[in-house]
Write an enzyme that holds these catalytic residues in place. Structure first.
Site, PDB file in Angstrom:
ATOM      1  N   ARG A 199       6.524   6.525  -6.530  1.00 52.72           N
ATOM      2  CA  ARG A 199       6.196   7.483  -7.595  1.00 52.72           C
ATOM      3  C   ARG A 199       7.442   7.972  -8.324  1.00 52.72           C
ATOM      4  O   ARG A 199       8.442   8.267  -7.684  1.00 52.72           O
ATOM      5  CB  ARG A 199       5.521   8.727  -6.997  1.00 52.72           C
ATOM      6  N   TYR A 227      -9.606  -3.240  11.584  1.00 56.52           N
ATOM      7  CA  TYR A 227      -8.885  -1.988  11.447  1.00 56.52           C
ATOM      8  C   TYR A 227      -9.691  -1.038  10.576  1.00 56.52           C
ATOM      9  O   TYR A 227      -9.890  -1.276   9.399  1.00 56.52           O
ATOM     10  CB  TYR A 227      -7.463  -2.144  10.872  1.00 56.52           C
ATOM     11  N   ARG A 237       0.800  -1.222   0.000  1.00 52.62           N
ATOM     12  CA  ARG A 237       0.000   0.000   0.000  1.00 52.62           C
ATOM     13  C   ARG A 237       0.843   1.287   0.000  1.00 52.62           C
ATOM     14  O   ARG A 237       0.324   2.378  -0.148  1.00 52.62           O
ATOM     15  CB  ARG A 237      -0.986   0.001   1.174  1.00 52.62           C
ATOM     16  N   ARG A 246       9.307   5.987  15.269  1.00 57.76           N
ATOM     17  CA  ARG A 246       9.238   7.348  14.745  1.00 57.76           C
ATOM     18  C   ARG A 246       9.029   8.360  15.860  1.00 57.76           C
ATOM     19  O   ARG A 246       8.688   8.004  16.983  1.00 57.76           O
ATOM     20  CB  ARG A 246       8.148   7.480  13.692  1.00 57.76           C
ATOM     21  N   ARG A 256      -1.932  -5.680  18.210  1.00 63.41           N
ATOM     22  CA  ARG A 256      -0.580  -5.170  18.165  1.00 63.41           C
ATOM     23  C   ARG A 256      -0.638  -3.839  18.903  1.00 63.41           C
ATOM     24  O   ARG A 256      -1.584  -3.080  18.745  1.00 63.41           O
ATOM     25  CB  ARG A 256      -0.149  -4.956  16.717  1.00 63.41           C
ATOM     26  N   GLU A 278       7.553   6.863  19.375  1.00 63.50           N
ATOM     27  CA  GLU A 278       6.602   5.766  19.238  1.00 63.50           C
ATOM     28  C   GLU A 278       7.358   4.432  19.185  1.00 63.50           C
ATOM     29  O   GLU A 278       8.228   4.254  18.330  1.00 63.50           O
ATOM     30  CB  GLU A 278       5.820   5.997  17.943  1.00 63.50           C
ATOM     31  N   ASP A 290      -9.969   2.960   9.343  1.00 58.39           N
ATOM     32  CA  ASP A 290      -9.514   4.344   9.362  1.00 58.39           C
ATOM     33  C   ASP A 290     -10.689   5.216   9.803  1.00 58.39           C
ATOM     34  O   ASP A 290     -11.835   4.763   9.797  1.00 58.39           O
ATOM     35  CB  ASP A 290      -9.021   4.763   7.970  1.00 58.39           C
TER      36      ASP A 290
HETATM   37  P1  FAD Z   1     -12.426   4.008  19.628  1.00 62.34           P
HETATM   38  O1  FAD Z   1     -11.902   5.325  19.245  1.00 62.34           O
HETATM   39  O2  FAD Z   1     -11.489   3.032  20.221  1.00 62.34           O
HETATM   40  O3  FAD Z   1     -13.643   4.241  20.642  1.00 62.34           O
HETATM   41  C1  FAD Z   1     -14.156   3.235  21.470  1.00 62.34           C
HETATM   42  C2  FAD Z   1     -14.504   3.863  22.794  1.00 62.34           C
HETATM   43  O4  FAD Z   1     -15.203   2.903  23.595  1.00 62.34           O
HETATM   44  C3  FAD Z   1     -13.295   4.275  23.621  1.00 62.34           C
HETATM   45  O5  FAD Z   1     -13.388   5.648  23.957  1.00 62.34           O
HETATM   46  C4  FAD Z   1     -13.339   3.386  24.840  1.00 62.34           C
HETATM   47  O6  FAD Z   1     -12.902   4.020  26.029  1.00 62.34           O
HETATM   48  C5  FAD Z   1     -14.829   3.067  24.933  1.00 62.34           C
HETATM   49  N1  FAD Z   1     -15.089   1.825  25.663  1.00 62.34           N
HETATM   50  C6  FAD Z   1     -14.535   0.607  25.475  1.00 62.34           C
HETATM   51  N2  FAD Z   1     -15.046  -0.285  26.356  1.00 62.34           N
HETATM   52  C7  FAD Z   1     -15.936   0.381  27.111  1.00 62.34           C
HETATM   53  C8  FAD Z   1     -16.783   0.011  28.204  1.00 62.34           C
HETATM   54  N3  FAD Z   1     -16.777  -1.231  28.690  1.00 62.34           N
HETATM   55  N4  FAD Z   1     -17.578   0.944  28.765  1.00 62.34           N
HETATM   56  C9  FAD Z   1     -17.574   2.233  28.291  1.00 62.34           C
HETATM   57  N5  FAD Z   1     -16.805   2.630  27.272  1.00 62.34           N
HETATM   58  C10 FAD Z   1     -15.984   1.729  26.684  1.00 62.34           C
HETATM   59  N6  FAD Z   1      -7.256   6.539  11.208  1.00 62.34           N
HETATM   60  C11 FAD Z   1      -7.108   7.421  10.192  1.00 62.34           C
HETATM   61  O7  FAD Z   1      -8.043   7.639   9.416  1.00 62.34           O
HETATM   62  N7  FAD Z   1      -5.928   8.120  10.030  1.00 62.34           N
HETATM   63  C12 FAD Z   1      -4.868   7.946  10.866  1.00 62.34           C
HETATM   64  O8  FAD Z   1      -3.819   8.587  10.687  1.00 62.34           O
HETATM   65  C13 FAD Z   1      -4.999   7.009  11.934  1.00 62.34           C
HETATM   66  N8  FAD Z   1      -3.967   6.784  12.788  1.00 62.34           N
HETATM   67  C14 FAD Z   1      -4.112   5.856  13.779  1.00 62.34           C
HETATM   68  C15 FAD Z   1      -3.017   5.644  14.634  1.00 62.34           C
HETATM   69  C16 FAD Z   1      -3.119   4.695  15.651  1.00 62.34           C
HETATM   70  C17 FAD Z   1      -1.948   4.464  16.576  1.00 62.34           C
HETATM   71  C18 FAD Z   1      -4.311   3.941  15.788  1.00 62.34           C
HETATM   72  C19 FAD Z   1      -4.420   2.874  16.839  1.00 62.34           C
HETATM   73  C20 FAD Z   1      -5.394   4.167  14.955  1.00 62.34           C
HETATM   74  C21 FAD Z   1      -5.309   5.124  13.942  1.00 62.34           C
HETATM   75  N9  FAD Z   1      -6.402   5.402  13.107  1.00 62.34           N
HETATM   76  C22 FAD Z   1      -6.247   6.305  12.079  1.00 62.34           C
HETATM   77  C23 FAD Z   1      -7.728   4.733  13.296  1.00 62.34           C
HETATM   78  C24 FAD Z   1      -8.681   5.502  14.228  1.00 62.34           C
HETATM   79  O9  FAD Z   1      -8.107   5.607  15.506  1.00 62.34           O
HETATM   80  C25 FAD Z   1     -10.019   4.738  14.289  1.00 62.34           C
HETATM   81  O10 FAD Z   1     -10.621   4.735  13.019  1.00 62.34           O
HETATM   82  C26 FAD Z   1     -11.065   5.303  15.270  1.00 62.34           C
HETATM   83  O11 FAD Z   1     -10.515   5.698  16.483  1.00 62.34           O
HETATM   84  C27 FAD Z   1     -12.132   4.236  15.534  1.00 62.34           C
HETATM   85  O12 FAD Z   1     -13.183   4.752  16.329  1.00 62.34           O
HETATM   86  P2  FAD Z   1     -14.062   3.786  17.223  1.00 62.34           P
HETATM   87  O13 FAD Z   1     -15.175   4.618  17.751  1.00 62.34           O
HETATM   88  O14 FAD Z   1     -14.401   2.557  16.476  1.00 62.34           O
HETATM   89  O15 FAD Z   1     -13.105   3.267  18.394  1.00 62.34           O
HETATM   90  N1  UDP Z   2       7.476   1.232   5.857  1.00 64.15           N
HETATM   91  C1  UDP Z   2       8.848   1.217   5.856  1.00 64.15           C
HETATM   92  N2  UDP Z   2       9.532   2.369   6.084  1.00 64.15           N
HETATM   93  C2  UDP Z   2       8.902   3.542   6.325  1.00 64.15           C
HETATM   94  C3  UDP Z   2       7.486   3.575   6.321  1.00 64.15           C
HETATM   95  C4  UDP Z   2       6.797   2.391   6.084  1.00 64.15           C
HETATM   96  O1  UDP Z   2       9.454   0.170   5.666  1.00 64.15           O
HETATM   97  O2  UDP Z   2       9.573   4.563   6.545  1.00 64.15           O
HETATM   98  C5  UDP Z   2       6.774  -0.053   5.627  1.00 64.15           C
HETATM   99  C6  UDP Z   2       6.549  -0.817   6.937  1.00 64.15           C
HETATM  100  O3  UDP Z   2       6.643  -2.195   6.656  1.00 64.15           O
HETATM  101  C7  UDP Z   2       5.121  -0.458   7.298  1.00 64.15           C
HETATM  102  C8  UDP Z   2       4.485  -0.425   5.916  1.00 64.15           C
HETATM  103  O4  UDP Z   2       5.490   0.141   5.072  1.00 64.15           O
HETATM  104  O5  UDP Z   2       4.553  -1.400   8.150  1.00 64.15           O
HETATM  105  C9  UDP Z   2       3.209   0.371   5.836  1.00 64.15           C
HETATM  106  O6  UDP Z   2       3.475   1.676   6.231  1.00 64.15           O
HETATM  107  P1  UDP Z   2       2.338   2.647   6.726  1.00 64.15           P
HETATM  108  O7  UDP Z   2       2.936   3.968   6.963  1.00 64.15           O
HETATM  109  O8  UDP Z   2       1.179   2.502   5.825  1.00 64.15           O
HETATM  110  O9  UDP Z   2       1.917   1.994   8.101  1.00 64.15           O
HETATM  111  P2  UDP Z   2       2.324   2.341   9.577  1.00 64.15           P
HETATM  112  O10 UDP Z   2       3.790   2.626   9.578  1.00 64.15           O
HETATM  113  O11 UDP Z   2       1.508   3.539   9.950  1.00 64.15           O
HETATM  114  O12 UDP Z   2       1.935   1.088  10.273  1.00 64.15           O
END
Ligand code: FAD
Ligand code: UDP
Length: 370
Positions: free
Chosen positions: A173, A351, A169, A277, A246, A303, A353
């Protein structure tokens, strides 16, 4: 009596709650955390919106979702352009002409293509793992400096033991384009994600620090229908076992300098640096506070990829066979729960977004709210 009790004030819960309230339903939202927003929550520190649960960059091709969220926030023009740091050498990401020029001194797209073609020759046949896939996409030099160490740290396994799709993914380019995402719409909510979710939940009753599973009987009795966005295995008291995740760990620091790294994200792609990072939060908003002033401090988060164990914060679902079939078994139980809908990344063990989870909540609302 409420029509809906929504468990979780993340994006799924908030959007579903908005739709239910707009349809004239009586809604209560609870969250076990002491804040709304779920994992998109941002906390304001010295004028900087800190992404507490990891960097969140909104990007989408879904125009309906884009228009929908624009009702609650304006987005800035942030474009994700991470920089890779390999032992002090800096490269542009994703892989593009700037990267190739720095790596090989090539100037034209044709020279870059020739260099990649030459290096890719060592892979014959269909790539069998991430290492082979990476070399066949961008050649060995880039694999060694920008992919091998980062991926190993990220996934805790060597690249020749990882599936090739992980890297597919990433854009490659032959143009001078550092935009990480191929999305039509991209940006960060002006004023922070928390404020966006506050606006989505405007006028809706919210109770924080309320864990559904700790007070299930009482809370269940408050509403006709429950929308549960917490972990599905926890809902069923882990009766079939734990779903695995994870995890990532963040070390966040407030620094008394205005500029630490000059970019929102810098990936450390060597294998000796223990973190993957560093995020410098202020650059998601061009270093300005809410009034448009420069901020003389900065907040950074290192991180680290970490092994998840039960009780840790669940981040990314593990979509291997074992966990997928365990989830399928929980899903079968969920379908038998009367008056309870399971949604979101934890409720569906998927997963998502942010745009996808918003779309999923809108769809669930359309389907179930009568
Ligand atoms: P959550 O945000 O997890 O909400 C669930 C809520 O339920 C939480 O607040 C929790 O406290 C609550 N809960 C759980 N159990 C209970 C309980 N028993 N009682 C009461 N409350 C409870 N998406 C992007 O589009 N762009 C990004 O760059 C991006 N970066 C990310 C980076 C990371 C490290 C991670 C982990 C995710 C990332 N995402 C990103 C995805 C994004 O975080 C999710 O799409 C979004 O948060 C999902 O929303 P949700 O409501 O499903 O879950
Ligand atoms: N990746 C890499 N080097 C970088 C950025 C990404 O090798 O500087 C690889 C790595 O395997 C990563 C994958 O590309 O898991 C997907 O990257 P992306 O940024 O989409 O995912 P994230 O790093 O946010 O998990």
């Amino acid at each position: 009596m409420y029509d809906y009790l929504i468990v979780g004030a993340g994006l799924f819960g908030a959007v579903f709650a908005r739709e239910a309230a707009d349809a004239g339903k009586k809604v209560l939202v609870i969250d076990k955390r002491s804040h709304i927003g779920g994992n998109v929550y941002t906390k304001n520190v010295c004028g900087i919106n800190v992404h507490e649960y990891g960097a969140h960059i909104f990007h989408t091709n879904n125009e309906e979702v884009w228009q929908y969220l624009n009702r609650f926030t304006a987005f800035n023009r942030f474009t994700n352009s991470p920089v890779a740091n390999y032992k002090g050498e800096l490269y542009s990401l994703p892989f593009n002409m700037y990267t190739f020029n720095k790596m090989w001194g090539v100037v034209t797209p044709q020279e870059a293509a020739e260099k990649i073609a030459e290096q890719r020759k060592e892979i014959t046949g269909e790539p069998r793992n991430l290492e082979e896939q990476a070399i066949s996409l961008v050649g060995r030099d880039i694999y060694e400096k920008l992919i091998r160490g980062y991926t190993m740290k990220q996934w805790g396994r060597p690249c020749n033991e990882l599936p090739s799709f992980i890297i597919k993914r990433l854009p490659v380019r032959l143009t001078f384009d550092n935009n990480y995402f191929n999305a039509r719409f991209q940006g960060i909510p002006i004023g922070g994600y928390t404020q966006m979710v506050e606006h989505i939940l405007d006028g809706i009753e919210v109770r924080l620090d309320t864990d559904y599973l700790k007070d299930r009987e009482l809370l269940r009795g408050l509403a006709d229908t429950v929308v549960y966005t917490g972990p599905i295995d926890a809902y069923f008291d882990f009766c079939l076992g734990n779903l695995e995740y994870r995890s990532v760990r963040f070390e966040t620091e407030l620094l008394d300098i205005p500029n630490f790294q000059g970019n929102a994200a810098v990936n450390y792609t060597d294998s000796d640096t223990p973190f993957t990072r560093i995020i410098e939060h202020k650059w998601f908003e061009f270093g300005k506070d809410a009034d448009g002033n420069d901020i003389d401090k900065t907040v950074i988060s290192r991180e680290y990829s970490s092994e998840w164990k039960p009780g840790d914060e669940p981040y990314y679902p593990v979509n291997d066979e074992k966990n997928s079939s365990l989830y399928a078994a929980y899903k079968a139980l969920a379908e038998k729960e009367d008056g309870v809908l399971f949604g979101g990344r934890l409720g569906e063990y998927k997963y998502y977004d942010m745009d996808a989870v918003t779309a999923a909540a809108l769809e669930a609302a359309k389907k179930y709210i009568k």
